[in-house]
Design a protein around this motif. Sequence first.
Motif, PDB file in Angstrom:
ATOM      1  N   ALA A  41      28.966 -13.212  73.460  1.00  0.00           N
ATOM      2  CA  ALA A  41      28.587 -12.079  72.601  1.00  0.00           C
ATOM      3  C   ALA A  41      29.055 -12.285  71.163  1.00  0.00           C
ATOM      4  N   LEU A  42      30.075 -13.130  70.992  1.00  0.00           N
ATOM      5  CA  LEU A  42      30.624 -13.333  69.645  1.00  0.00           C
ATOM      6  C   LEU A  42      29.629 -13.995  68.690  1.00  0.00           C
ATOM      7  N   ARG A  43      28.575 -14.621  69.251  1.00  0.00           N
ATOM      8  CA  ARG A  43      27.585 -15.212  68.365  1.00  0.00           C
ATOM      9  C   ARG A  43      26.823 -14.133  67.595  1.00  0.00           C
ATOM     10  N   PHE A  44      26.908 -12.892  68.091  1.00  0.00           N
ATOM     11  CA  PHE A  44      26.153 -11.818  67.458  1.00  0.00           C
ATOM     12  C   PHE A  44      26.938 -11.044  66.403  1.00  0.00           C
ATOM     13  N   ILE A  45      28.133 -11.511  66.085  1.00  0.00           N
ATOM     14  CA  ILE A  45      28.853 -10.803  65.021  1.00  0.00           C
ATOM     15  C   ILE A  45      29.011 -11.691  63.797  1.00  0.00           C
TER      16      ILE A  45
ATOM     17  N   ASP B 253      33.290  -9.200  60.746  1.00  0.00           N
ATOM     18  CA  ASP B 253      33.616  -8.629  62.049  1.00  0.00           C
ATOM     19  C   ASP B 253      34.491  -9.597  62.848  1.00  0.00           C
TER      20      ASP B 253
ATOM     21  N   ARG C 289      38.069  -9.452  61.816  1.00  0.00           N
ATOM     22  CA  ARG C 289      38.767  -8.285  62.356  1.00  0.00           C
ATOM     23  C   ARG C 289      39.101  -8.497  63.843  1.00  0.00           C
ATOM     24  N   VAL C 290      38.102  -9.005  64.577  1.00  0.00           N
ATOM     25  CA  VAL C 290      38.282  -9.234  66.010  1.00  0.00           C
ATOM     26  C   VAL C 290      39.412 -10.246  66.259  1.00  0.00           C
TER      27      VAL C 290
ATOM     28  N   GLY D  70      41.932 -10.912  64.218  1.00  0.00           N
ATOM     29  CA  GLY D  70      43.188 -10.248  63.837  1.00  0.00           C
ATOM     30  C   GLY D  70      43.680  -9.319  64.934  1.00  0.00           C
TER      31      GLY D  70
ATOM     32  N   LEU E 184      25.377 -15.875  61.755  1.00  0.00           N
ATOM     33  CA  LEU E 184      25.050 -14.990  62.875  1.00  0.00           C
ATOM     34  C   LEU E 184      24.083 -15.700  63.819  1.00  0.00           C
ATOM     35  N   GLY E 185      24.398 -15.683  65.102  1.00  0.00           N
ATOM     36  CA  GLY E 185      23.516 -16.291  66.089  1.00  0.00           C
ATOM     37  C   GLY E 185      23.986 -17.655  66.575  1.00  0.00           C
TER      38      GLY E 185
ATOM     39  N   PRO F  52      39.016 -12.087  73.077  1.00  0.00           N
ATOM     40  CA  PRO F  52      37.777 -11.450  73.524  1.00  0.00           C
ATOM     41  C   PRO F  52      36.918 -12.469  74.262  1.00  0.00           C
ATOM     42  N   GLN F  53      36.044 -11.960  75.126  1.00  0.00           N
ATOM     43  CA  GLN F  53      35.114 -12.808  75.862  1.00  0.00           C
ATOM     44  C   GLN F  53      34.365 -13.727  74.900  1.00  0.00           C
TER      45      GLN F  53
ATOM     46  N   SER G 293      15.583 -21.006  65.338  1.00  0.00           N
ATOM     47  CA  SER G 293      16.431 -19.818  65.224  1.00  0.00           C
ATOM     48  C   SER G 293      17.888 -20.262  65.353  1.00  0.00           C
TER      49      SER G 293
ATOM     50  N   HIS H 164      20.274 -19.346  66.967  1.00  0.00           N
ATOM     51  CA  HIS H 164      20.903 -19.395  68.300  1.00  0.00           C
ATOM     52  C   HIS H 164      20.701 -20.733  69.009  1.00  0.00           C
TER      53      HIS H 164
END
Lengths: 608, 210
Positions: free
Chosen positions: B13-17, B21, B24-25, B27, B57-58, B88-89, B185, B187
Amino acid sequence: MHLSNEALLRVEKPARYVGGEVNAVIKDKNRIRFGFCFPDAYEVGMSHLGLQMLYFFMNRREDTWCERVFMPFLDMQQVMREENIPLYALESGDPIKDLDILGFTLQYEMCYTNVLAMLELGGLALRAADRGEDDPLVCAGGPCATNPEPMADFFDFFYIGDGEATLDEILDMYAKCKARGLSKEDFLEEITWIDGIYVPRFYDVGYKKDGTIDWFYPIIGDIPNGVKRAFVPELTYFPDKFLVPLVEAVHNRVTLELARGCMRGCRFCQAGYIYRPLRERGVDALTAHAENLLSATGHEEVSLLALSACDHSGFGTLVDKLLTITEPARVSLSLPSTRLDAAFFDAIKKTQRVRKSSLTVAPEAGSQRMRDAINKNLTEADILDGCLQAFESGFHKIKLYFMAGLPWEEMDDIRANVQLAEKVVDAYYKLTYEQRTKPVSVSVSTACFVPKAFTPFQWAAQVNPMDFEADQREVKSNIRKKQIVYRYHDAKTAHIEGVLARGDRRLSHAIEHAYRAGAMFDGWSEHFRYDRWLRAFESAGIDPAFYANRERAEDEVLPWDFIDIGVTKAFLLEEYKRAKNSVLTPNCREKCANCGVMAIADGGKCHG
Amino acid sequence: MVKVRIQFSKDGALRFIGHLDFLRVFGQMLRRAELPVAFSQGFNPHILLSFALPLPLGMVSGNDYADLTLAHQVNLLDAVKVLQTHAPQGLTLHKIWETEGRNTASVTATADYTLAGEIVTDLLASQEYIIPKKTKSGVKDTNIRPDIFDITETKGQITLRLAAGSGRFLNPVTTAKILLNREVSAHEITRAELYARVGEAFIPLDKFTN
């Protein structure tokens, strides 16, 4: 789900739609599947303490898996349609149609169309009567559930009151009914006897010729005539974790609920009545929660939540204790906007890391007559002293919050808002030249008053939008000092809110018409369209003025009368009469006003 | 104060931030792990943390790097394990080591990007490849060839080594589109490794010492 990475990258901030946050709960699927539905954007919902509390409350049960569902933005809705993906729960990615129970929280009337949008995006019929045995049960709670009638046709049941009170009982009953292979209808009949539960389909309403309610009663046997609010005498439950979003939410912080209920009795404030009596959490418990939650989340801010935080009987001690945790960890402690009491100024003196720029003060009304009518219990001297103290302690911007359109308000009262702001500016110039380090700025904000159910103003007529706008022009034209800026809320949104807030069952057709005409995100000014709502009322044969702008007779049956919220109708009526004469009622700590709430308090204590 | 370098990878999911962000995550993870991080001075102290290069992003990353200042020395082998339990995951911690001198952001010169596909355009054939590139002052014809250091293909797996860092930077998505002559793209791309440049050699950041 699942949407491809390629599809997700076509929407703004895709992380809103993928889950995977820190502390998200993943379980296997052989459980009661509950979807906590927040009918607004992800960033709004994730900042809501109620969501965090109920999510972990339900997930503490072995037999239940609670997941989250938010309202997707328009770009995401488009992608979901293109890819043929129905609305899904974030944790499992399963369509919401496959869950057992969907629970919506109704925080604000203007989110009603979002509820319908979410049901439809999930492939569900809007009306409870049109959903089948295999569809999930759909219920709602939150402050707007205290007048459930406008949304009654869309839900199988409502939950009115504190979530921690009887949610377990309901889930136990669901498990039992499921094991016995009972129908949805059987389950709904069983839960009617649980506190806080209202199943609209089991009741019918009759109307008089003048459109007011004639009767309201159960249409099946052996169910209660009314609904008693669910109540927890003591606030013992608090989550040991919070979900931490990957994208920035509205608030990214640990929020501590200091207390529920309020002892002040401001007559316009629904929260001040529906959450009575004041129930405080202990200082030691709160300190422990702050410590746990900071380690579980990694947040950099702790904020204190209560209707009137400084009224907490241990407020000073609490701030001291919290600072011993937050200061060494470089965590900031943010104080809520509150009454400018001594306790508040003590607290800001102690917190070195409070940014002393802007302070919000809510006199609510500029004239003493109006402040007394709403029972604000605040004199002009109190306000000006408070502002002076604020200036002395380093603030130089003050935001004054007012309500326009309070009952019996006159143009003089409107002008008094500006006069008060001028006096606040003058107060700044009482500082010495050396103390006036920055230019002073006073902002005047007026919200449009919306009378709500279960307040003394539930009988009052709301001011119509043209008159609100006239009030706004009057304020604008009276502002002469350059230090004063003026902001105001949209009168038209307030009008629709006014109709929905005190509506009855007949409104469901208007809400559906508005939604069919494209209404969505009505709380967002860029999406709200007044004319769309007016046309919806017309199509549904509804006169909005009947609901918003009409004063009710004392003996009129109100659509929410069947709910026993605790505070009695007789008390509210007495308060309405006192308001008319600008007579104050002391706060609960000074003198009990006999509001009647202790009758449902289940042996609990009033901390007022 | 101890300056350390962290090697990690980013997936899921971290590829989407976006970068802010992620900052912050990251930290928040450091705070949850209760690592003795050092803070900046001033009114709003923040963790002394910086990343080698923002990830678009992606995209996901193979070997990615961050610099962190600790208030005092800790066992860095343990720190990796502790951080991993609070990560985080999608965030995998590889190793942490003490470092000195310039930070990762200023030493990063190139990056390796990998993606699946078939090469259509031979970008390495000549010394010049001009594309219109958006700049602050409008669209300008730019020669991207000097920013392409290598392109290899094995069994449909393409690796591009492109200029990446605070000095020169070549957009991997734009380059991949030309190379494959199709829409690409973010991703589809993994940023596999970051390098510092020493003379003509490129040294992965975990092997590089100032």
